[in-house]
Scaffold this active site. Structure first.
Site, short mmCIF file in Angstrom:
data_model
loop_
_atom_site.label_atom_id
_atom_site.label_comp_id
_atom_site.label_asym_id
_atom_site.label_seq_id
_atom_site.Cartn_x
_atom_site.Cartn_y
_atom_site.Cartn_z
N ARG A 188 6.86 -8.12 -6.65
CA ARG A 188 7.58 -9.70 -6.58
C ARG A 188 6.61 -10.48 -7.53
NH1 ARG A 188 5.87 -13.41 -3.41
NH2 ARG A 188 4.71 -11.95 -2.10
N ARG A 189 5.21 -10.29 -7.46
CA ARG A 189 4.38 -11.20 -8.14
C ARG A 189 3.99 -10.71 -9.49
NH1 ARG A 189 -0.35 -11.28 -5.90
NH2 ARG A 189 -0.06 -9.46 -4.33
N LYS A 232 6.90 4.24 16.83
CA LYS A 232 5.29 4.66 16.81
C LYS A 232 4.72 3.31 16.28
CE LYS A 232 4.82 4.65 12.10
NZ LYS A 232 3.80 4.25 11.11
N SER A 292 -4.53 2.13 10.50
CA SER A 292 -3.07 1.78 10.86
C SER A 292 -3.14 0.16 11.09
CB SER A 292 -2.84 2.31 12.27
OG SER A 292 -1.71 1.59 12.75
N ARG A 293 -2.28 -0.45 10.27
CA ARG A 293 -2.17 -2.11 10.52
C ARG A 293 -1.49 -2.35 11.71
NH1 ARG A 293 1.99 -2.24 5.59
NH2 ARG A 293 0.77 -0.71 4.73
N ASN A 294 -0.57 -1.76 12.38
CA ASN A 294 -0.20 -1.90 13.64
C ASN A 294 -1.12 -1.84 14.78
OD1 ASN A 294 3.01 -2.42 13.35
ND2 ASN A 294 2.71 -0.57 12.33
N SER A 309 1.02 -1.26 0.00
CA SER A 309 -0.06 0.07 -0.14
C SER A 309 0.91 1.42 -0.13
CB SER A 309 -0.82 -0.16 1.09
OG SER A 309 -0.18 -0.17 2.35
N TRP A 310 1.91 1.41 0.75
CA TRP A 310 2.57 2.52 0.96
C TRP A 310 3.62 2.68 -0.43
CZ3 TRP A 310 2.80 7.26 1.07
CH2 TRP A 310 4.35 7.86 1.87
N GLY A 347 6.60 10.26 8.55
CA GLY A 347 5.64 11.24 8.89
C GLY A 347 4.33 10.57 9.17
#
Length: 346
Positions: A33-34, A192, A255-257, A12-13, A137
């Site tokens: 990669r794929r 973070k 946020s995935r985290n 995504s990023w 950021g």
């Protein structure tokens, strides 16, 4: 002159940064990669796996050949996993020229070596610090591809390199600032993720906004203590790469985290949370490496240590929260440049 940018990593990023660079007027080659993902991007103009519904600019072309991506690139942007980038770069070492500039979008610390990403890039490619920049950021990819206003920091030891990278990602909706404090930006970006895991845990446990605010604030203190001990400017942590990134990652459902931590707080095991997570939550691996950095520099990192206890040592979230709350009371350390002598307090 049109800049050519190679972005390695079509998550995504990496995809979002490709869109930004293309909107800034660059020709962008996006390495994935794929092969099936490459075909989808080139045929439909969409990365359906990570950013469904987003039309990428015509200036973005995908490839699964790393040499094809590198050909003619002025800037190489790295958006792959922090724990795998060293091996990939060592395998691609012959692709770069002595003038290639590298940009890290990665926010993690390498397990085993406990190295920051700029250090890993330097060791794996032979590039000096003046050729390595870091972008960090409050940059949630989904909002950026929707072209909602965002700001970021481009950190590099060399002002010219920082300005170059700034120019290739400056658009009407994406505002980059430069900063020479690479260590501060990288420490802020890595820690973070760990604090966001902790906030996710407390949200999953239903512990409320007071707990969230306390973790964010004490997490900022934790990152500042570690950064200063490593040579960073404490003021960096009051900026976009510190407080800005921390707030976005801890407070957003994107946020995935935070999402990973929420699953743990809701009762899932680490293995179950991993299975339910489709994208990499860098804090899961990095918390162990950041904990080791704290030990190396003699800095207490209680929130990081708590997350390492849950993820890597099998402790229950409720027990870890109780342990954090039962710590001996202390004075709140002032986070000002003239208080470095006392900034190691936890």
């Amino acid at each position: 002159m049109t800049r050519r940018v190679a972005v390695y990593g079509a998550g995504s990023w990496g995809t979002a940064f490709s869109l930004v660079a293309a909107d800034a007027g660059c020709e962008v080659t996006l390495w994935a990669r794929r092969p099936e993902l490459v075909d989808e991007i080139n045929m439909t103009g969409e990365n359906g796996d990570y950013l469904p519904g987003v039309e990428l600019p015509k200036r973005v072309r995908a490839t699964c050949d790393p040499a094809d991506a590198a050909r003619g690139a002025d800037i190489v942007v790295l958006a792959v996993s922090a724990q795998h980038v060293r091996g990939q770069l060592e395998g691609w070492r012959e692709l770069w020229t002595p003038s290639t500039k590298f940009v890290s979008l990665m926010k993690g610390v390498e397990l085993g070596t406990n190295k920051l990403m700029s250090e890993v890039i330097s060791e794996a490619t032979g590039a000096r610090p003046d050729r390595i920049a870091v972008v960090s950021g409050p940059n949630l990819a989904r909002e950026i591809v929707e072209r909602k206003p965002a700001a970021t920091v481009v950190a590099c030891a060399d002002e010219g390199t920082a300005a170059l990278v700034q120019s290739v990602c400056h658009t009407p909706y994406f505002r980059p600032y430069t900063n020479p404090d690479v260590i501060g930006c990288e420490v802020g970006g890595a820690i973070k993720n760990v604090i966001a895991l902790a906030v996710g845990v407390t949200d999953g446990m239903g512990l409320g906004d007071n707990a969230k605010a306390a973790l964010i604030t004490r997490g900022l203190a934790e990152g500042t203590r570690l950064g200063v001990a490593m040579g960073a400017d404490p003021l960096t942590f009051a900026g976009l790469a510190g407080m800005g990134d921390l707030v976005a990652t801890c407070a957003s459902a994107l946020s995935r985290n935070h999402s990973f931590g929420f699953r743990l707080g809701s009762g899932l095991t680490v293995a179950e949370a991993r299975k339910a997570t489709t994208q990499t939550a860098e804090g899961v691996a990095s918390c162990k490496a950041i904990e080791a950095l704290g030990l190396r520099h003699g800095v207490e990192l209680p929130i990081t240590e708590a997350m390492a206890a849950i993820i890597h040592h099998g402790q229950k979230p409720a027990d870890v929260v109780d342990a954090l709350m039962s710590r001996a009371p202390k004075a709140e350390a002032a986070l000002l440049p003239d208080s470095v002598g006392s900034i190691r307090q936890a």
